[in-house]
Design a protein around this motif. Structure first.
Motif, short mmCIF file in Angstrom:
data_model
loop_
_atom_site.label_atom_id
_atom_site.label_comp_id
_atom_site.label_asym_id
_atom_site.label_seq_id
_atom_site.Cartn_x
_atom_site.Cartn_y
_atom_site.Cartn_z
N ASP A 372 0.83 -1.21 0.00
CA ASP A 372 0.00 0.00 0.00
C ASP A 372 0.86 1.26 0.00
OD1 ASP A 372 -2.62 -1.34 2.18
OD2 ASP A 372 -2.24 -1.58 0.02
N GLY A 373 2.08 1.14 0.49
CA GLY A 373 2.97 2.28 0.59
C GLY A 373 2.74 3.08 1.86
N PHE A 374 3.79 3.78 2.31
CA PHE A 374 3.69 4.55 3.55
C PHE A 374 3.42 6.03 3.32
CE2 PHE A 374 4.62 1.28 6.52
CZ PHE A 374 5.51 0.40 5.90
N GLY A 375 3.45 6.46 2.06
CA GLY A 375 3.10 7.85 1.78
C GLY A 375 4.15 8.83 2.25
N ALA A 376 3.74 10.08 2.39
CA ALA A 376 4.65 11.15 2.81
C ALA A 376 3.92 12.12 3.71
CB ALA A 376 5.21 11.87 1.58
N GLU A 379 0.33 12.07 6.12
CA GLU A 379 -0.20 10.75 5.76
C GLU A 379 0.78 9.64 6.15
OE1 GLU A 379 -0.17 9.76 1.62
OE2 GLU A 379 -2.03 8.61 1.79
N ARG A 380 2.07 9.88 5.97
CA ARG A 380 3.08 8.87 6.31
C ARG A 380 3.06 8.59 7.81
NH1 ARG A 380 7.48 6.74 3.83
NH2 ARG A 380 9.21 6.01 5.15
N HIS A 381 2.98 9.63 8.61
CA HIS A 381 2.94 9.45 10.07
C HIS A 381 1.76 8.56 10.46
CE1 HIS A 381 2.32 10.41 14.31
NE2 HIS A 381 3.57 10.86 14.35
N ARG A 383 0.09 6.35 8.57
CA ARG A 383 0.23 4.98 8.07
C ARG A 383 1.27 4.18 8.87
NH1 ARG A 383 -0.52 4.57 1.50
NH2 ARG A 383 -2.54 5.63 1.39
N ASP A 573 13.64 6.37 5.62
CA ASP A 573 13.17 6.02 4.28
C ASP A 573 12.53 4.64 4.32
OD1 ASP A 573 16.61 5.46 3.34
OD2 ASP A 573 15.12 3.93 3.89
N ASP A 574 11.87 4.25 3.24
CA ASP A 574 11.08 3.02 3.24
C ASP A 574 11.94 1.79 3.56
OD1 ASP A 574 8.90 4.48 2.66
OD2 ASP A 574 8.47 3.58 0.71
#
Length: 587
Positions: A372-376, A379-381, A383, A573-574
Motif C-alpha cells: 500500500d505504501g507509507f506515503g509522505a 499521511e506517512r505518520h 500509516r 526512508d522506506d
C-alpha cells in the motif's frame, strides 16, 4: 542521612563495618596541597537516630562531633544551633558538594538542616497522622524554606518516595493562611482526597468539578486537570494560600490551555510535584520552573540560550551551570539516596516466541503495508502508526486482528508465558499487576484469566469514572483483594499506590522507558515490604525487539517521547523502516 566513610590517610577506604545501607555518594575529598576534589565515595548510609547510637570502629573527629550534636538535637529539636557546634565540625563532616561541584555545604548550613528537619518532625507529630522518614521531614522543611525564599518549588523526588505525604505536611503548615488548591490527573482526585483525610483529618477536603467556590482557611480544594482547563477562570478568581500541581509533567507544554490556566491561578505559593521533570527535552523543565518561580525563570529564550542549546551541543559546563541554577528551587532525590529501607527491585526481560499463526499474520500485515505504501508527510505518520499498532497487536494476540477470539490459549507466545507467570504467582499467593497499553488487550487478558484460572481480575482503564477507579484500587489493596489486576499503562501509570502486589508484568512495550518505570513504581513504593519483580514481555524477531533495544540504549532514548517514537520511524526512508518492522528470521 549520614554517610559514614573511611580514610586511609591519603585516599578513601572501603565500606565501614556496621549497620546501614551501602551506597556510593559524591563527596569532596582531599587531594595534594590541601585542595579538595569531588569523588564518588563508598559509604554506609544511616538515619540520624541509628547514626547517633552507632559505634563505628576508630571513629574520626567528624563522627564523634556529629554524634554529640545529633544526640543533643534529638533531645531538644527546638533548640537553637550554637556557633560552637559548627566550629566543632571539621571539613570532612560537611563535605557535600553543590550541584556544580564548585563549593561545599557550610558547617552552619549542615547544622541548620539537621535542626530544622528534627523540628519539622516534632512540629507535625500532633497534626500529621504519619511517621515521616527523616528525608520526608527534610522535604517538608525544604518546601517551607524554598517557598519563603522564591514563592514556589518543584519537588521531583523519584516515584515512591512519598511526595504526597510530604506535600500534605507542607499544606498543614499553611492551613491558617487561607484555602489551598491541589490539581492532579482525574484518576488521582479521589486518591488525594483520601490521603488528605487520612494524614490530615483536621483539614476540610472539597472535591471540585465546577460551579461556585465557597471556601475558607483549613480547606483544601482538589480538582483534576480537565476541570482546570474548562473552569480555570473560576479558580483564578479565588486567592489561594497554596496551589499544588501533582504529576506536573501534564503542564510541560506552556502553550496548552491547561498550562495557561495553571499560570493564571492566584496563589501565594506554587508547588509542582513530578517524578519526571524532564520526559523529552529541557523546555519542559523550563515550563515547570516558570510556573513555580517566574521571577527567576521568566525568559524562555534566555533559558534556551544559556542552557538548552549548549547542553544539546554537549557542553558539560552548561549542564553544571544548569544544575547550579535550578538547585535552589528543585529537589530531586532517588530511592538509593534516601530510602535504604525499600526492598530490592528485580528486573526480568523475557523474550517470547511467536506462534506459527502470529508469524504468518505478522508477515501478511507488513507485506500489505509495504504494498500500500507509507506515503509522505502527515499521511506517512498516520500509516506508520497504523502499521506499528497492528504489528504490536499481533504480538499480543492474533485474534485482536482477525477477530477470532473463541479460543485464546496456545495462539500467542506472550499470552502463554504470561499465563505461566500468573499460575506461579497464584500458587505462591503473590498478587500481580499486568500492564498493557491497549484496551482490547486488557479485556482479552481479563477474559483469559477467568477462563484459565477462574479469577475475576478487575481492569483499571481510562474509560472508568473516578469512583470506579478508586473502588478498584481499594478492593485490590484489601487483604482479601483479587490476586490479579489488569491496568492500562497510561491510565494507571502515575500516582496510584498498589503495594499489596510485588510482581509486575509489562505485557507490551512502550517507546519511553520512563512510562514503564512509572507504572512499575506503583508497587515499588514506601509501604512495600517485599522484593519487587518487574517482568517485561517482548516478542522476539519483531519490532518489539527494536523497541527493547532502544530501551537498553538509555541515553539515546532519553529525548524520545511517545509521539517522537512514531515520528522517528516516519522520518526513515522506506527501506530503513521496513528493516525495523520486518521479522528477523535469523534470530
Amino acid at each position: 542521612m549520614f554517610a559514614l566513610w573511611s580514610w586511609t590517610g591519603f585516599a578513601t577506604g572501603p565500606f565501614p563495618d556496621g549497620p546501614g545501607e551501602r551506597g556510593t555518594v559524591a563527596l569532596a575529598v582531599p587531594v595534594a596541597d590541601g585542595a579538595l576534589m569531588v569523588a564518588d565515595v563508598d559509604a554506609v548510609l544511616l538515619d540520624p537516630e541509628t547514626f547517633a547510637d552507632s559505634t563505628p570502629e576508630q571513629p574520626g573527629e567528624s563522627v564523634l562531633s556529629w554524634q554529640r550534636i545529633v544526640r543533643s538535637v534529638l533531645a531538644d529539636p527546638a533548640g537553637e544551633p550554637l556557633d560552637t557546634d559548627a566550629d566543632a565540625l571539621p571539613v570532612a563532616a560537611h563535605a557535600v558538594p553543590d550541584a556544580s561541584g564548585t563549593a561545599i555545604v557550610s558547617a552552619q548550613r549542615a547544622l541548620r538542616v539537621l535542626r530544622d528537619t528534627e523540628a519539622v518532625t516534632a512540629d507535625l507529630r500532633a497534626t500529621l497522622k504519619a511517621r515521616l522518614r527523616p528525608y520526608q521531614a527534610r522535604g517538608v522543611g525544604w518546601l517551607r524554606e524554598t517557598v519563603a525564599a522564591h514563592g514556589g518549588a518543584v519537588l521531583a523526588d523519584e516515584m515512591g518516595l512519598g511526595k504526597t505525604v510530604q506535600t500534605i505536611g507542607f499544606l498543614l503548615d499553611r492551613a491558617a493562611a487561607g484555602p489551598q488548591l491541589v490539581v492532579c490527573p482525574t484518576s488521582l482526585v479521589g486518591n488525594w482526597a483520601h490521603e488528605i483525610g487520612r494524614f490530615a483529618p483536621g483539614l476540610r477536603v472539597v472535591v471540585w468539578r465546577g460551579g461556585a467556590i465557597a471556601v475558607d482557611a483549613e480547606t483544601i480544594v482538589v480538582t483534576g486537570y480537565p476541570t482546570l482547563r474548562l473552569h480555570g477562570r473560576l479558580l483564578a478568581q479565588q486567592s489561594w494560600a497554596t496551589a499544588v500541581f501533582d504529576e506536573a509533567q501534564a503542564l510541560k507544554n506552556p502553550r496548552t490551555q491547561v498550562a495557561k490556566a495553571a499560570r493564571a491561578i492566584d496563589a501565594a505559593a506554587t508547588v509542582a510535584l513530578t517524578g519526571t521533570p524532564v520526559e523529552n527535552h529541557l523546555d519542559e523543565l523550563w515550563a515547570l520552573l516558570h510556573l513555580v518561580a517566574p521571577r527567576l525563570f521568566g525568559h524562555r529564550t534566555q533559558f534556551r540560550r544559556r542552557f538548552v542549546r549548549p547542553i544539546h551541543e554537549g557542553s558539560a559546563a552548561a549542564a553544571a551551570r544548569l544544575r547550579d541554577t535550578i538547585e535552589p528551587v528543585l529537589l530531586a532525590r532517588t530511592k538509593s539516596q534516601v530510602a535504604a529501607a525499600l526492598p530490592a527491585k528485580i528486573h526480568s526481560d523475557l523474550l517470547c516466541d511467536l506462534t506459527a499463526e502470529q508469524e504468518q499474520l505478522y508477515d501478511q500485515l507488513l507485506d500489505k503495508a509495504v504494498d500500500d505504501g507509507f506515503g509522505a508527510g502527515i499521511e506517512r505518520h498516520g500509516r506508520v502508526l497504523a502499521a506499528l499498532t497492528a504489528l504490536k497487536q499481533v504480538c499480543n494476540h492474533p485474534g485482536l486482528i482477525t477477530g477470532d477470539l473463541d479460543e485464546l490459549a496456545g495462539r500467542s507466545g506472550k499470552l502463554d508465558l504470561c499465563t505461566d507467570i500468573v499460575a506461579t504467582n497464584l500458587e505462591t499467593e503473590s498478587p500481580t499487576l499486568i500492564f498493557t497499553q491497549y484496551r482490547q488487550t486488557g479485556e482479552l487478558l481479563v477474559r483469559h484469566l477467568a477462563d484459565r484460572f477462574g479469577v475475576t481480575a478487575p481492569f483499571f482503564h481510562g474509560g472508568l469514572s473516578q469512583p470506579e477507579r478508586a473502588e478498584i484500587v481499594a478492593r485490590f489493596q484489601a487483604e482479601d483483594g483479587p490476586p490479579v489486576l489488569v491496568l492500562s499503562l497510561r491510565a494507571a501509570g502515575t500516582g496510584l499506590t498498589l503495594t499489596r502486589a510485588a510482581d509486575v508484568v509489562h505485557f507490551d512495550r512502550w517507546w519511553n522507558p520512563a512510562v514503564e518505570a512509572q507504572a512499575s513504581d506503583r508497587v515499588h513504593r514506601i509501604g512495600q515490604t517485599r522484593t519487587v519483580t518487574v517482568t517485561t514481555l517482548t516478542s522476539t524477531t519483531t519490532v518489539e525487539e527494536h523497541i527493547a533495544g532502544m530501551h537498553d540504549r538509555k541515553a539515546a532514548l532519553r529525548d524520545l517521547g511517545d509521539a517522537a517514537g512514531i515520528a522517528t520511524l516516519a522520518a526513515l526512508d522506506d527501506d530503513q523502516l521496513i528493516e525495523i518492522l520486518r521479522r528477523k528470521r535469523e534470530n
